[in-house]
Scaffold this motif. Structure first.
Motif, PDB file in Angstrom:
ATOM      1  N   HIS A 218      -6.958 -21.876  -8.898  1.00 26.33           N
ATOM      2  CA  HIS A 218      -6.443 -21.786 -10.295  1.00 26.33           C
ATOM      3  C   HIS A 218      -4.953 -21.755  -9.888  1.00 26.33           C
ATOM      4  N   PHE A 219      -4.484 -21.208  -8.786  1.00 24.14           N
ATOM      5  CA  PHE A 219      -2.976 -21.130  -8.611  1.00 24.14           C
ATOM      6  C   PHE A 219      -2.397 -21.920  -7.540  1.00 24.14           C
ATOM      7  N   SER A 220      -3.067 -22.890  -7.172  1.00 26.62           N
ATOM      8  CA  SER A 220      -2.464 -23.866  -6.493  1.00 26.62           C
ATOM      9  C   SER A 220      -1.489 -24.754  -7.131  1.00 26.62           C
TER      10      SER A 220
ATOM     11  N   PHE B 269       1.743 -19.736 -15.507  1.00 29.37           N
ATOM     12  CA  PHE B 269       2.721 -19.122 -15.281  1.00 29.37           C
ATOM     13  C   PHE B 269       3.951 -18.958 -16.311  1.00 29.37           C
ATOM     14  N   PRO B 270       3.625 -18.383 -17.312  1.00 30.49           N
ATOM     15  CA  PRO B 270       4.401 -18.594 -18.673  1.00 30.49           C
ATOM     16  C   PRO B 270       6.035 -17.951 -18.567  1.00 30.49           C
TER      17      PRO B 270
ATOM     18  N   ILE C 105       6.592 -16.870   1.427  1.00 30.24           N
ATOM     19  CA  ILE C 105       5.652 -15.608   1.170  1.00 30.24           C
ATOM     20  C   ILE C 105       6.516 -14.748   0.275  1.00 30.24           C
ATOM     21  N   PRO C 106       7.792 -14.408   0.183  1.00 33.79           N
ATOM     22  CA  PRO C 106       8.615 -13.869  -0.849  1.00 33.79           C
ATOM     23  C   PRO C 106       8.594 -14.671  -2.217  1.00 33.79           C
TER      24      PRO C 106
ATOM     25  N   LEU D 136       6.989 -15.322  -7.645  1.00 28.56           N
ATOM     26  CA  LEU D 136       6.153 -16.005  -8.697  1.00 28.56           C
ATOM     27  C   LEU D 136       5.218 -15.242  -9.438  1.00 28.56           C
ATOM     28  N   MET D 137       4.089 -14.453  -8.520  1.00 21.05           N
ATOM     29  CA  MET D 137       3.187 -13.670  -8.889  1.00 21.05           C
ATOM     30  C   MET D 137       3.480 -12.289  -9.646  1.00 21.05           C
ATOM     31  N   GLY D 138       4.792 -11.993  -9.702  1.00 22.26           N
ATOM     32  CA  GLY D 138       5.246 -10.735 -10.219  1.00 22.26           C
ATOM     33  C   GLY D 138       5.013  -9.570  -9.253  1.00 22.26           C
TER      34      GLY D 138
END
Length: 189
Positions: free
Chosen positions: A118-120, A140-141, A179-180, A185-187
């Motif tokens: 889903h997040f690739s 990612f709106p 990673i950061p 990106l994922m909030g």
């Protein structure tokens, strides 16, 4: 995947059947290195002397196949001038650097128990020789992230992150710095 063409079966008895026309079967084989899928080749060999197996080259569909790993591994199949404007082909070391980044990204999502499929990222070749990893769109709106694995192995990996308020460009040499960026990106930060 099997592709059967021109198959005509005639039944001599309820338990026996014979093939009266040529049948072509395409079987993808995993290559021993990064590269395109190819079909098994057994020219003029037959099973039961009535079932010829023919060779077919499988073309990768860059438009509809959005599988990140498949797109990465098929970069090796792009030859010089693949874009029609003089772009050079990708070498194995460059793709391996992108695969290393891909593995860290996949590990991140797995460790967070998030669906990697889903997040690739969307992965695409760039005419300047970079390999683009991109997250944007409906998933990612509010945030977008682009990571560029540059052509020279000695050059750092570049990134561009943006949201509604600002954009930030940068680069990193330690591949773990991704990673950061994923946390942002994922909030998570």
């Amino acid at each position: 995947m099997f592709v059967v063409r021109n198959l005509s079966i005639t039944a001599n008895t309820p338990k026996l059947a014979s093939v009266s026309q040529d049948v072509a079967i395409t079987v993808p084989v995993r290559p021993s290195f990064i590269g395109g899928d190819t079909a098994v080749s057994k020219s003029n060999t037959t099973a039961n002397n009535n079932f010829p197996i023919q060779v077919h080259q499988t073309q990768f569909d860059w438009i509809s196949n959005t599988n990140a790993f498949q797109r990465l591994k098929h970069l090796i199949t792009l030859k010089d001038n693949w874009d029609g404007y003089g772009a050079t082909e990708f070498n194995k070391q460059h793709i391996n650097k992108a695969l290393e980044l891909f593995a860290i990204i996949q590990s991140y999502f797995n460790a967070k128990n998030l669906s990697f499929s889903h997040f690739s990222p969307f992965i695409a070749p760039c005419s300047d020789g970079a390999i683009l990893f991109e997250w944007r769109g409906k998933k990612f709106p509010d945030r977008e992230l682009e990571i560029f694995v540059t052509t020279k192995l000695t050059e750092p990996i570049e990134y561009l992150k943006s949201n509604q308020d600002c954009e930030e460009e940068g680069s990193f040499e330690d591949i773990g710095f991704v990673i950061p960026l994923l946390e942002w990106l994922m909030g998570s930060n």
